[in-house]
Design a protein around this motif. Structure first.
Motif, PDB file in Angstrom:
ATOM      1  N   VAL A 128       6.969 -14.725   7.285  1.00  0.00           N
ATOM      2  CA  VAL A 128       8.045 -14.198   8.310  1.00  0.00           C
ATOM      3  C   VAL A 128       9.268 -13.942   7.628  1.00  0.00           C
ATOM      4  O   VAL A 128       9.692 -14.439   6.822  1.00  0.00           O
ATOM      5  CB  VAL A 128       8.245 -15.230   9.544  1.00  0.00           C
ATOM      6  CG1 VAL A 128       7.009 -15.352  10.077  1.00  0.00           C
ATOM      7  CG2 VAL A 128       8.916 -16.185   8.819  1.00  0.00           C
ATOM      8  N   ASN A 131      12.670 -16.451   6.569  1.00  0.00           N
ATOM      9  CA  ASN A 131      12.010 -17.732   6.832  1.00  0.00           C
ATOM     10  C   ASN A 131      13.161 -18.818   6.214  1.00  0.00           C
ATOM     11  O   ASN A 131      13.305 -18.920   5.069  1.00  0.00           O
ATOM     12  CB  ASN A 131      10.612 -18.215   6.176  1.00  0.00           C
ATOM     13  CG  ASN A 131      10.085 -19.576   6.710  1.00  0.00           C
ATOM     14  OD1 ASN A 131      10.768 -20.437   7.087  1.00  0.00           O
ATOM     15  ND2 ASN A 131       8.804 -19.423   6.741  1.00  0.00           N
ATOM     16  N   ASN A 154       6.337 -17.887  22.768  1.00  0.00           N
ATOM     17  CA  ASN A 154       7.425 -17.194  22.205  1.00  0.00           C
ATOM     18  C   ASN A 154       7.959 -18.047  20.961  1.00  0.00           C
ATOM     19  O   ASN A 154       9.348 -17.357  20.529  1.00  0.00           O
ATOM     20  CB  ASN A 154       8.343 -16.908  23.164  1.00  0.00           C
ATOM     21  CG  ASN A 154       7.872 -15.821  24.368  1.00  0.00           C
ATOM     22  OD1 ASN A 154       7.032 -15.123  24.233  1.00  0.00           O
ATOM     23  ND2 ASN A 154       8.051 -16.141  25.753  1.00  0.00           N
ATOM     24  N   GLN A 156       8.155 -19.179  16.986  1.00  0.00           N
ATOM     25  CA  GLN A 156       7.634 -18.363  15.740  1.00  0.00           C
ATOM     26  C   GLN A 156       7.494 -19.403  14.857  1.00  0.00           C
ATOM     27  O   GLN A 156       8.132 -20.159  14.476  1.00  0.00           O
ATOM     28  CB  GLN A 156       8.775 -17.526  15.074  1.00  0.00           C
ATOM     29  CG  GLN A 156       8.404 -16.620  13.868  1.00  0.00           C
ATOM     30  CD  GLN A 156       9.392 -15.658  13.275  1.00  0.00           C
ATOM     31  OE1 GLN A 156      10.581 -15.952  13.205  1.00  0.00           O
ATOM     32  NE2 GLN A 156       8.995 -14.586  13.112  1.00  0.00           N
ATOM     33  N   LEU A 158       6.797 -21.446  11.496  1.00  0.00           N
ATOM     34  CA  LEU A 158       7.376 -21.218   9.995  1.00  0.00           C
ATOM     35  C   LEU A 158       6.716 -21.916   8.843  1.00  0.00           C
ATOM     36  O   LEU A 158       6.895 -21.612   7.866  1.00  0.00           O
ATOM     37  CB  LEU A 158       8.907 -21.831  10.053  1.00  0.00           C
ATOM     38  CG  LEU A 158       9.890 -21.121  10.972  1.00  0.00           C
ATOM     39  CD1 LEU A 158      11.075 -21.975  11.059  1.00  0.00           C
ATOM     40  CD2 LEU A 158      10.333 -19.764  10.705  1.00  0.00           C
ATOM     41  N   HIS A 166       0.681 -26.832  12.969  1.00  0.00           N
ATOM     42  CA  HIS A 166       2.128 -26.592  13.427  1.00  0.00           C
ATOM     43  C   HIS A 166       3.145 -27.560  12.810  1.00  0.00           C
ATOM     44  O   HIS A 166       3.331 -28.757  13.302  1.00  0.00           O
ATOM     45  CB  HIS A 166       1.882 -26.558  14.745  1.00  0.00           C
ATOM     46  CG  HIS A 166       1.211 -25.626  15.309  1.00  0.00           C
ATOM     47  ND1 HIS A 166       0.177 -25.888  16.591  1.00  0.00           N
ATOM     48  CD2 HIS A 166       0.747 -24.279  14.944  1.00  0.00           C
ATOM     49  CE1 HIS A 166      -0.288 -24.979  16.919  1.00  0.00           C
ATOM     50  NE2 HIS A 166      -0.132 -23.996  16.127  1.00  0.00           N
ATOM     51  N   PHE A 169       8.807 -24.759  13.645  1.00  0.00           N
ATOM     52  CA  PHE A 169       8.781 -23.425  14.247  1.00  0.00           C
ATOM     53  C   PHE A 169      10.295 -23.214  14.622  1.00  0.00           C
ATOM     54  O   PHE A 169      11.260 -23.834  14.770  1.00  0.00           O
ATOM     55  CB  PHE A 169       7.958 -23.334  15.592  1.00  0.00           C
ATOM     56  CG  PHE A 169       8.446 -24.193  16.673  1.00  0.00           C
ATOM     57  CD1 PHE A 169       9.316 -24.069  17.494  1.00  0.00           C
ATOM     58  CD2 PHE A 169       7.859 -25.579  16.720  1.00  0.00           C
ATOM     59  CE1 PHE A 169       9.688 -24.879  18.594  1.00  0.00           C
ATOM     60  CE2 PHE A 169       8.165 -26.398  17.854  1.00  0.00           C
ATOM     61  CZ  PHE A 169       9.061 -26.139  18.652  1.00  0.00           C
ATOM     62  N   GLN A 170      10.566 -21.724  14.793  1.00  0.00           N
ATOM     63  CA  GLN A 170      11.748 -21.472  15.500  1.00  0.00           C
ATOM     64  C   GLN A 170      11.907 -21.028  16.838  1.00  0.00           C
ATOM     65  O   GLN A 170      10.594 -20.422  17.299  1.00  0.00           O
ATOM     66  CB  GLN A 170      12.787 -20.717  14.599  1.00  0.00           C
ATOM     67  CG  GLN A 170      12.237 -19.361  14.311  1.00  0.00           C
ATOM     68  CD  GLN A 170      12.751 -18.435  13.283  1.00  0.00           C
ATOM     69  OE1 GLN A 170      13.478 -18.862  12.347  1.00  0.00           O
ATOM     70  NE2 GLN A 170      12.950 -17.063  13.455  1.00  0.00           N
ATOM     71  N   TYR A 171      12.668 -21.062  17.940  1.00  0.00           N
ATOM     72  CA  TYR A 171      12.628 -20.598  19.083  1.00  0.00           C
ATOM     73  C   TYR A 171      13.933 -19.604  19.354  1.00  0.00           C
ATOM     74  O   TYR A 171      14.960 -20.226  19.305  1.00  0.00           O
ATOM     75  CB  TYR A 171      12.237 -21.430  20.064  1.00  0.00           C
ATOM     76  CG  TYR A 171      12.143 -21.165  21.396  1.00  0.00           C
ATOM     77  CD1 TYR A 171      11.248 -20.698  22.082  1.00  0.00           C
ATOM     78  CD2 TYR A 171      13.453 -21.198  22.520  1.00  0.00           C
ATOM     79  CE1 TYR A 171      11.119 -20.132  23.335  1.00  0.00           C
ATOM     80  CE2 TYR A 171      13.470 -20.715  23.688  1.00  0.00           C
ATOM     81  CZ  TYR A 171      12.037 -20.289  24.078  1.00  0.00           C
ATOM     82  OH  TYR A 171      12.026 -20.025  25.694  1.00  0.00           O
ATOM     83  N   SER A 173      16.964 -17.670  17.871  1.00  0.00           N
ATOM     84  CA  SER A 173      17.936 -17.948  16.704  1.00  0.00           C
ATOM     85  C   SER A 173      18.879 -19.185  16.539  1.00  0.00           C
ATOM     86  O   SER A 173      18.990 -19.534  15.508  1.00  0.00           O
ATOM     87  CB  SER A 173      18.882 -16.850  16.785  1.00  0.00           C
ATOM     88  OG  SER A 173      19.978 -16.696  17.646  1.00  0.00           O
TER      89      SER A 173
END
Length: 241
Positions: A128, A131, A154, A156, A158, A166, A169-171, A173
């Motif tokens: 991504v 990252n 929703n 992303q 990482l 899993h 992740f980011q949600y 910003s």
């Protein structure tokens, strides 16, 4: 912005679920960047102030599970406050249990994993743009969990690991969730080995091997973790000076 509000934004609130699982290497970085740090003890302190904080709040790890509200009633308040915090897009970093609580607050399932993942191994970083975990390329990180979670809607992805898809992740910003431990300091691991010795014995994890691997991999992780935290702070919508 008033001086009071500026001081508030320059304070990092950290929620602990276990005394020796603290901010670790991250704490020095916060101090170097001019932040104050205030800890809250989950299950003892009222977490409302920490979870309504407009600045950065870090939710740390612990040996309990995000789905154990019947056993640990304070988790209900923590998750409810966290839901509102995430809805308001406030800066939030979750580590291990903290990541699982973020996932649950976002409506994803959290559940017992198929195997204990305890020890040092590399992550598979997602392809991504920008990252924030890029500094972990070819770096072994410390895993220490038995639960897992589905990726929230929703969010992303990482990073993944050999055993769990899993890992981070980011949600938006402002929200970052790490299943693994990037914050642990090599000099502190002995406290983990003592505090979690029953879990390690039950999982048939070799404590001597963990200690030896810590001597090999902790220092490179600390250097990469500093870059991760610096990169994350730059993305946040708050004054970091």
């Amino acid at each position: 912005m008033t001086q009071h509000n500026l001081n508030s934004m320059k304070t990092v609130y950290a929620i602990q679920h276990l005394a020796f699982e603290d901010l670790g290497a991250f704490e020095d970085i916060f101090y170097q960047r001019g932040f104050r740090v205030r800890y809250f003890d989950a299950g003892v302190d009222d977490l409302q102030l920490a979870l309504e904080h407009p600045g950065l709040t870090v939710i740390l790890g612990g040996p309990i599970s995000a789905y154990e509200r019947d056993r640990f009633p304070f988790l209900g308040q923590e998750i409810d406050l966290l839901k509102q915090r995430l809805a308001n897009n406030l800066p939030t970093l979750g580590i291990c249990l903290g990541a699982q609580l973020i996932a649950k607050a976002l409506g994803a399932d959290v559940y017992p994993g198929h195997t204990k993942e305890i020890g040092w191994s590399q992550l598979k970083l997602a392809s991504v743009a920008d990252n924030v975990l890029a500094p972990l390329e070819n770096i072994k990180v410390l895993h220490w969990h038995g639960d897992s979670f589905d990726l929230p809607e929703n969010a992303q992805l990482l990073a993944s690991s050999e055993h769990y898809p899993h890992q981070a992740f980011q949600y938006g910003s402002n929200v970052l969730a790490l299943q693994f431990h990037a914050e642990v300091m090599g000099e502190d691991l002995e406290k983990w080995l003592i505090g979690h010795c029953v879990e390690l014995d039950q999982a048939k994890i070799d404590i001597k091997q963990l200690r030896e691997e810590n001597q090999k991999y902790a220092a490179p992780l600390e250097q990469s973790a500093a870059l991760i935290l610096e990169g994350y702070l730059k993305k946040l919508n708050l004054s970091i000076g």
